[in-house]
Write a protein that holds these residues in place. Structure first.
Motif, PDB file in Angstrom:
ATOM      1  N   THR A 158      13.896 -10.471  -1.795  1.00 35.34           N
ATOM      2  CA  THR A 158      13.888 -10.557  -0.335  1.00 35.34           C
ATOM      3  C   THR A 158      12.493 -10.427   0.257  1.00 35.34           C
ATOM      4  O   THR A 158      12.264 -10.867   1.373  1.00 35.34           O
ATOM      5  CB  THR A 158      14.785  -9.482   0.293  1.00 35.34           C
ATOM      6  N   ASN A 159      11.557  -9.805  -0.474  1.00 31.31           N
ATOM      7  CA  ASN A 159      10.167  -9.659  -0.033  1.00 31.31           C
ATOM      8  C   ASN A 159      10.073  -9.095   1.385  1.00 31.31           C
ATOM      9  O   ASN A 159       9.518  -9.734   2.278  1.00 31.31           O
ATOM     10  CB  ASN A 159       9.456 -11.009  -0.146  1.00 31.31           C
ATOM     11  N   PRO A 160      10.607  -7.900   1.623  1.00 30.47           N
ATOM     12  CA  PRO A 160      10.644  -7.371   2.987  1.00 30.47           C
ATOM     13  C   PRO A 160       9.254  -6.943   3.473  1.00 30.47           C
ATOM     14  O   PRO A 160       8.399  -6.530   2.699  1.00 30.47           O
ATOM     15  CB  PRO A 160      11.554  -6.145   2.858  1.00 30.47           C
ATOM     16  N   SER A 161       9.050  -7.059   4.777  1.00 34.98           N
ATOM     17  CA  SER A 161       7.804  -6.565   5.353  1.00 34.98           C
ATOM     18  C   SER A 161       7.962  -5.111   5.802  1.00 34.98           C
ATOM     19  O   SER A 161       6.983  -4.432   6.073  1.00 34.98           O
ATOM     20  CB  SER A 161       7.376  -7.432   6.535  1.00 34.98           C
ATOM     21  N   LEU A 162       9.198  -4.643   5.870  1.00 34.26           N
ATOM     22  CA  LEU A 162       9.483  -3.269   6.272  1.00 34.26           C
ATOM     23  C   LEU A 162      10.673  -2.757   5.480  1.00 34.26           C
ATOM     24  O   LEU A 162      11.675  -3.462   5.339  1.00 34.26           O
ATOM     25  CB  LEU A 162       9.804  -3.212   7.773  1.00 34.26           C
ATOM     26  N   VAL A 163      10.556  -1.548   4.976  1.00 32.27           N
ATOM     27  CA  VAL A 163      11.686  -0.891   4.315  1.00 32.27           C
ATOM     28  C   VAL A 163      12.025   0.332   5.156  1.00 32.27           C
ATOM     29  O   VAL A 163      11.248   1.272   5.243  1.00 32.27           O
ATOM     30  CB  VAL A 163      11.337  -0.472   2.866  1.00 32.27           C
ATOM     31  N   ALA A 209      10.177  -0.629  -3.982  1.00 33.84           N
ATOM     32  CA  ALA A 209       9.171  -1.156  -3.056  1.00 33.84           C
ATOM     33  C   ALA A 209       7.788  -0.585  -3.372  1.00 33.84           C
ATOM     34  O   ALA A 209       6.790  -1.312  -3.356  1.00 33.84           O
ATOM     35  CB  ALA A 209       9.563  -0.832  -1.612  1.00 33.84           C
ATOM     36  N   PHE A 210       7.717   0.698  -3.689  1.00 35.08           N
ATOM     37  CA  PHE A 210       6.435   1.322  -4.020  1.00 35.08           C
ATOM     38  C   PHE A 210       5.851   0.731  -5.303  1.00 35.08           C
ATOM     39  O   PHE A 210       4.663   0.422  -5.376  1.00 35.08           O
ATOM     40  CB  PHE A 210       6.601   2.834  -4.166  1.00 35.08           C
ATOM     41  N   ALA A 211       6.693   0.544  -6.310  1.00 36.17           N
ATOM     42  CA  ALA A 211       6.215  -0.020  -7.573  1.00 36.17           C
ATOM     43  C   ALA A 211       5.721  -1.447  -7.375  1.00 36.17           C
ATOM     44  O   ALA A 211       4.643  -1.820  -7.865  1.00 36.17           O
ATOM     45  CB  ALA A 211       7.332   0.018  -8.618  1.00 36.17           C
ATOM     46  N   LEU A 212       6.486  -2.261  -6.656  1.00 44.23           N
ATOM     47  CA  LEU A 212       6.073  -3.643  -6.417  1.00 44.23           C
ATOM     48  C   LEU A 212       4.794  -3.707  -5.592  1.00 44.23           C
ATOM     49  O   LEU A 212       3.923  -4.536  -5.840  1.00 44.23           O
ATOM     50  CB  LEU A 212       7.201  -4.412  -5.729  1.00 44.23           C
ATOM     51  N   ARG A 213       4.676  -2.823  -4.610  1.00 51.18           N
ATOM     52  CA  ARG A 213       3.456  -2.779  -3.786  1.00 51.18           C
ATOM     53  C   ARG A 213       2.269  -2.320  -4.628  1.00 51.18           C
ATOM     54  O   ARG A 213       1.165  -2.840  -4.497  1.00 51.18           O
ATOM     55  CB  ARG A 213       3.667  -1.848  -2.591  1.00 51.18           C
ATOM     56  N   SER A 214       2.483  -1.366  -5.512  1.00 50.82           N
ATOM     57  CA  SER A 214       1.404  -0.850  -6.361  1.00 50.82           C
ATOM     58  C   SER A 214       0.861  -1.917  -7.301  1.00 50.82           C
ATOM     59  O   SER A 214      -0.328  -1.940  -7.603  1.00 50.82           O
ATOM     60  CB  SER A 214       1.894   0.337  -7.180  1.00 50.82           C
ATOM     61  N   GLY A 266       0.851  -5.076  -6.577  1.00 56.64           N
ATOM     62  CA  GLY A 266       0.405  -6.204  -5.767  1.00 56.64           C
ATOM     63  C   GLY A 266       1.414  -7.330  -5.663  1.00 56.64           C
ATOM     64  O   GLY A 266       1.064  -8.437  -5.280  1.00 56.64           O
ATOM     65  N   LEU A 267       2.671  -7.063  -5.994  1.00 59.87           N
ATOM     66  CA  LEU A 267       3.707  -8.092  -5.928  1.00 59.87           C
ATOM     67  C   LEU A 267       4.432  -8.108  -4.597  1.00 59.87           C
ATOM     68  O   LEU A 267       5.238  -8.985  -4.335  1.00 59.87           O
ATOM     69  CB  LEU A 267       4.724  -7.886  -7.057  1.00 59.87           C
ATOM     70  N   LEU A 268       4.142  -7.121  -3.740  1.00 61.63           N
ATOM     71  CA  LEU A 268       4.785  -7.022  -2.440  1.00 61.63           C
ATOM     72  C   LEU A 268       3.700  -6.779  -1.406  1.00 61.63           C
ATOM     73  O   LEU A 268       2.898  -5.855  -1.558  1.00 61.63           O
ATOM     74  CB  LEU A 268       5.797  -5.865  -2.445  1.00 61.63           C
ATOM     75  N   PRO A 269       3.628  -7.599  -0.360  1.00 57.91           N
ATOM     76  CA  PRO A 269       2.585  -7.393   0.653  1.00 57.91           C
ATOM     77  C   PRO A 269       2.885  -6.167   1.499  1.00 57.91           C
ATOM     78  O   PRO A 269       3.999  -5.670   1.531  1.00 57.91           O
ATOM     79  CB  PRO A 269       2.663  -8.662   1.493  1.00 57.91           C
TER      80      PRO A 269
END
Length: 79
Positions: free
Chosen positions: A28-33, A48-53, A55-58
Protein backbone atom coordinates in the motif's frame (compact mmCIF):
# COMPACT_ATOMS: atom_id res chain seq x y z
CA UNK A 1 -2.97 -11.57 21.11
CA UNK A 2 -6.22 -13.31 21.84
CA UNK A 3 -7.92 -13.21 25.22
CA UNK A 4 -6.38 -15.89 27.41
CA UNK A 5 -3.53 -16.63 24.98
CA UNK A 6 -0.25 -17.51 26.65
CA UNK A 7 2.71 -15.19 26.28
CA UNK A 8 4.81 -17.89 24.63
CA UNK A 9 2.30 -18.51 21.86
CA UNK A 10 1.68 -14.79 21.43
CA UNK A 11 5.27 -14.39 20.18
CA UNK A 12 4.61 -16.63 17.19
CA UNK A 13 1.23 -15.03 16.42
CA UNK A 14 2.85 -11.57 16.60
CA UNK A 15 5.52 -12.68 14.13
CA UNK A 16 2.85 -13.99 11.77
CA UNK A 17 0.93 -10.71 12.09
CA UNK A 18 4.16 -8.76 11.48
CA UNK A 19 4.86 -10.69 8.29
CA UNK A 20 1.35 -9.96 7.00
CA UNK A 21 1.70 -6.32 8.02
CA UNK A 22 5.08 -6.11 6.27
CA UNK A 23 3.63 -7.15 2.92
CA UNK A 24 0.52 -5.00 3.38
CA UNK A 25 2.54 -1.88 4.23
CA UNK A 26 4.93 -2.56 1.35
CA UNK A 27 2.01 -3.07 -1.06
CA UNK A 28 0.00 0.00 0.00
CA UNK A 29 3.02 2.33 0.47
CA UNK A 30 1.26 4.61 2.97
CA UNK A 31 2.40 8.17 3.58
CA UNK A 32 0.94 8.06 7.10
CA UNK A 33 0.51 5.24 9.60
CA UNK A 34 -2.08 6.16 12.21
CA UNK A 35 -2.48 3.55 14.95
CA UNK A 36 -4.89 2.95 17.80
CA UNK A 37 -4.02 0.59 20.60
CA UNK A 38 -0.73 -1.11 21.36
CA UNK A 39 -1.77 -4.65 20.53
CA UNK A 40 -3.09 -3.92 17.07
CA UNK A 41 -0.47 -1.40 16.01
CA UNK A 42 2.80 -3.09 17.04
CA UNK A 43 3.10 -5.32 13.93
CA UNK A 44 2.13 -2.46 11.59
CA UNK A 45 4.53 0.01 13.20
CA UNK A 46 7.33 -2.59 13.21
CA UNK A 47 6.75 -3.21 9.50
CA UNK A 48 6.61 0.50 8.61
CA UNK A 49 9.72 1.25 10.68
CA UNK A 50 11.69 -1.61 9.12
CA UNK A 51 10.69 -0.63 5.58
CA UNK A 52 11.51 3.03 6.28
CA UNK A 53 14.88 2.05 7.80
CA UNK A 54 15.82 0.14 4.64
CA UNK A 55 14.67 3.01 2.41
CA UNK A 56 11.80 1.02 0.92
CA UNK A 57 9.12 3.34 2.31
CA UNK A 58 9.19 7.13 1.87
CA UNK A 59 8.62 9.52 4.74
CA UNK A 60 9.82 9.82 8.26
CA UNK A 61 8.77 10.34 11.83
CA UNK A 62 7.26 13.72 12.67
CA UNK A 63 6.39 15.10 16.04
CA UNK A 64 3.21 16.83 17.13
CA UNK A 65 4.50 20.37 16.82
CA UNK A 66 7.29 22.75 17.61
CA UNK A 67 9.49 21.65 14.73
CA UNK A 68 11.92 24.23 13.44
CA UNK A 69 14.01 24.47 10.35
CA UNK A 70 17.69 24.79 11.10
CA UNK A 71 18.46 28.39 12.04
CA UNK A 72 14.88 29.67 11.74
CA UNK A 73 12.25 30.39 14.33
CA UNK A 74 8.52 29.83 13.84
CA UNK A 75 8.08 33.24 12.18
CA UNK A 76 10.66 32.48 9.50
CA UNK A 77 13.35 34.73 10.96
CA UNK A 78 16.85 33.80 12.00
CA UNK A 79 17.26 31.91 15.22
Amino acid sequence: REVGQSYTSSVSSTLVAASHAFYTVLDTNPSLVLCNGPGTCVPVVMAAFALRSFGLLPGGVEGGGGEKEAGKDKNGGGG
